[in-house]
Design a protein around this motif. Structure first.
Motif, mmCIF file in Angstrom:
data_model
loop_
_atom_site.group_PDB
_atom_site.id
_atom_site.type_symbol
_atom_site.label_atom_id
_atom_site.label_comp_id
_atom_site.label_asym_id
_atom_site.label_seq_id
_atom_site.Cartn_x
_atom_site.Cartn_y
_atom_site.Cartn_z
ATOM 1 N N ILE A 147 13.153 5.518 0.634
ATOM 2 C CA ILE A 147 12.487 5.067 1.863
ATOM 3 C C ILE A 147 12.847 3.602 2.058
ATOM 4 C CG2 ILE A 147 10.236 4.544 2.895
ATOM 5 C CD1 ILE A 147 9.184 7.043 1.385
ATOM 6 N N SER A 148 13.370 3.286 3.226
ATOM 7 C CA SER A 148 13.733 1.901 3.549
ATOM 8 C C SER A 148 12.688 1.320 4.491
ATOM 9 C CB SER A 148 15.105 1.849 4.220
ATOM 10 O OG SER A 148 16.111 2.305 3.339
ATOM 11 N N ILE A 149 12.172 0.154 4.132
ATOM 12 C CA ILE A 149 11.199 -0.539 4.979
ATOM 13 C C ILE A 149 11.734 -1.943 5.229
ATOM 14 C CG2 ILE A 149 8.814 -1.274 5.260
ATOM 15 C CD1 ILE A 149 8.019 0.853 3.176
ATOM 16 N N ILE A 150 11.843 -2.308 6.494
ATOM 17 C CA ILE A 150 12.436 -3.577 6.878
ATOM 18 C C ILE A 150 11.406 -4.434 7.601
ATOM 19 C CG2 ILE A 150 14.283 -4.718 8.174
ATOM 20 C CD1 ILE A 150 14.612 -1.038 7.584
ATOM 21 N N GLU A 151 11.031 -5.566 6.999
ATOM 22 C CA GLU A 151 10.168 -6.522 7.689
ATOM 23 C C GLU A 151 11.034 -7.356 8.631
ATOM 24 O OE1 GLU A 151 7.177 -8.682 5.527
ATOM 25 O OE2 GLU A 151 7.295 -7.281 3.841
ATOM 26 N N TRP A 152 10.463 -7.747 9.780
ATOM 27 C CA TRP A 152 11.171 -8.498 10.821
ATOM 28 C C TRP A 152 12.326 -7.665 11.366
ATOM 29 C CZ3 TRP A 152 8.448 -12.513 12.402
ATOM 30 C CH2 TRP A 152 7.540 -13.093 11.503
ATOM 31 N N ALA A 153 12.085 -6.386 11.564
ATOM 32 C CA ALA A 153 13.119 -5.437 11.973
ATOM 33 C C ALA A 153 13.749 -5.770 13.319
ATOM 34 C CB ALA A 153 12.540 -4.025 12.001
ATOM 35 N N SER A 178 0.824 -1.215 0.000
ATOM 36 C CA SER A 178 0.000 0.000 0.000
ATOM 37 C C SER A 178 0.854 1.259 0.000
ATOM 38 C CB SER A 178 -0.930 0.001 1.209
ATOM 39 O OG SER A 178 -1.750 -1.132 1.180
ATOM 40 N N VAL A 179 1.941 1.231 0.742
ATOM 41 C CA VAL A 179 2.877 2.370 0.734
ATOM 42 C C VAL A 179 3.413 2.552 -0.683
ATOM 43 C CG1 VAL A 179 5.145 3.179 1.517
ATOM 44 C CG2 VAL A 179 3.536 2.217 3.175
ATOM 45 N N ALA A 180 3.848 1.459 -1.292
ATOM 46 C CA ALA A 180 4.407 1.524 -2.638
ATOM 47 C C ALA A 180 3.389 2.064 -3.642
ATOM 48 C CB ALA A 180 4.899 0.135 -3.061
ATOM 49 N N ALA A 181 2.170 1.560 -3.574
ATOM 50 C CA ALA A 181 1.127 2.023 -4.502
ATOM 51 C C ALA A 181 0.863 3.512 -4.314
ATOM 52 C CB ALA A 181 -0.152 1.219 -4.301
ATOM 53 N N ALA A 182 0.796 3.957 -3.070
ATOM 54 C CA ALA A 182 0.526 5.370 -2.796
ATOM 55 C C ALA A 182 1.644 6.273 -3.315
ATOM 56 C CB ALA A 182 0.324 5.585 -1.299
ATOM 57 N N GLU A 217 10.609 1.394 -7.925
ATOM 58 C CA GLU A 217 10.718 2.757 -8.418
ATOM 59 C C GLU A 217 9.368 3.447 -8.271
ATOM 60 O OE1 GLU A 217 13.581 4.126 -8.942
ATOM 61 O OE2 GLU A 217 14.542 2.182 -8.671
ATOM 62 N N ALA A 218 9.386 4.590 -7.640
ATOM 63 C CA ALA A 218 8.188 5.384 -7.384
ATOM 64 C C ALA A 218 8.637 6.840 -7.296
ATOM 65 C CB ALA A 218 7.534 4.923 -6.078
ATOM 66 N N ARG A 219 7.752 7.713 -6.855
ATOM 67 C CA ARG A 219 8.163 9.115 -6.679
ATOM 68 C C ARG A 219 9.376 9.199 -5.768
ATOM 69 N NH1 ARG A 219 2.740 9.329 -6.837
ATOM 70 N NH2 ARG A 219 2.406 9.437 -4.596
ATOM 71 N N THR A 220 9.425 8.350 -4.783
ATOM 72 C CA THR A 220 10.590 8.155 -3.942
ATOM 73 C C THR A 220 10.914 6.674 -4.009
ATOM 74 O OG1 THR A 220 9.847 9.913 -2.450
ATOM 75 C CG2 THR A 220 11.496 8.394 -1.587
ATOM 76 N N THR A 221 12.159 6.332 -4.304
ATOM 77 C CA THR A 221 12.543 4.924 -4.392
ATOM 78 C C THR A 221 12.292 4.238 -3.051
ATOM 79 O OG1 THR A 221 14.234 5.461 -6.020
ATOM 80 C CG2 THR A 221 14.440 3.346 -4.916
ATOM 81 N N ILE A 222 11.770 3.020 -3.127
ATOM 82 C CA ILE A 222 11.480 2.246 -1.920
ATOM 83 C C ILE A 222 12.405 1.034 -1.894
ATOM 84 C CG2 ILE A 222 9.728 0.906 -0.674
ATOM 85 C CD1 ILE A 222 7.648 2.626 -2.343
ATOM 86 N N TYR A 223 13.083 0.848 -0.769
ATOM 87 C CA TYR A 223 13.930 -0.318 -0.540
ATOM 88 C C TYR A 223 13.209 -1.179 0.490
ATOM 89 C CZ TYR A 223 17.226 2.884 -2.671
ATOM 90 O OH TYR A 223 17.832 3.776 -3.523
#
Length: 160
Positions: free
Chosen positions: A104-110, A47-51, A71-77
């Protein structure tokens, strides 16, 4: 800041939460996600990526490759630490470069790599409260992350 608690009643509401989170995130944000399997971590990332303008169909849990880039308005890692044997393995991915970028970095199981996260980051923890309902607890570790979570809180409350 006291942790922000947001309850979602469905997968669709998890999607709405991800959209609101995307609007609150600034370039360079680092977001750690935790919660049991099936809690909605990848749904939230999708959802973050789509937005942010990425193709949501490309978003999948990176459990076997450790990282996806969107790849988005802000690259998502999008990282997944589930299968890592140690935080050092995560560090060896060169994550510092990602954290210092404008993406923007998003880490699952952080929680598995907590010592690798930057001093100022957001942590979202999902708890199962029903078949499709979740309670998300959002905490912060610095002034920048606190500002972003306050924006999330404001936009979540005013969405109705």
């Amino acid at each position: 800041m006291t942790p922000l608690s947001i309850t979602v009643k469905s997968e669709a509401e998890t999607g709405q939460l991800g959209q609101q989170l995307a609007l609150a995130l600034a370039p360079g944000a680092v977001v750690g996600l935790d919660g049991p399997l099936g809690a909605g971590k990848t749904t939230l990332v999708r959802s973050v990526a789509a937005a942010l303008g990425a193709n949501p169909r490309q978003v999948a849990s990176p459990t076997f490759v450790l990282m996806h880039q969107y790849e988005a308005r802000t690259t998502i890692y999008h990282f997944d630490a589930y299968r890592l044997k140690s935080a050092n393995e995560f560090w060896e991915l060169g994550i510092q470069e990602y954290f210092e970028s404008a993406g923007i970095s998003i880490i699952e199981w952080a929680s598995r790599v907590a010592e690798c996260l930057p001093d100022d980051h957001i942590l979202g923890r999902a708890e199962l409260t029903g078949e499709s309902s979740r309670q998300w607890l959002w905490s912060t570790t610095g002034p920048r992350s606190t500002e972003m979570v306050r924006k999330l809180e404001s936009s979540w409350q005013s969405r109705a």
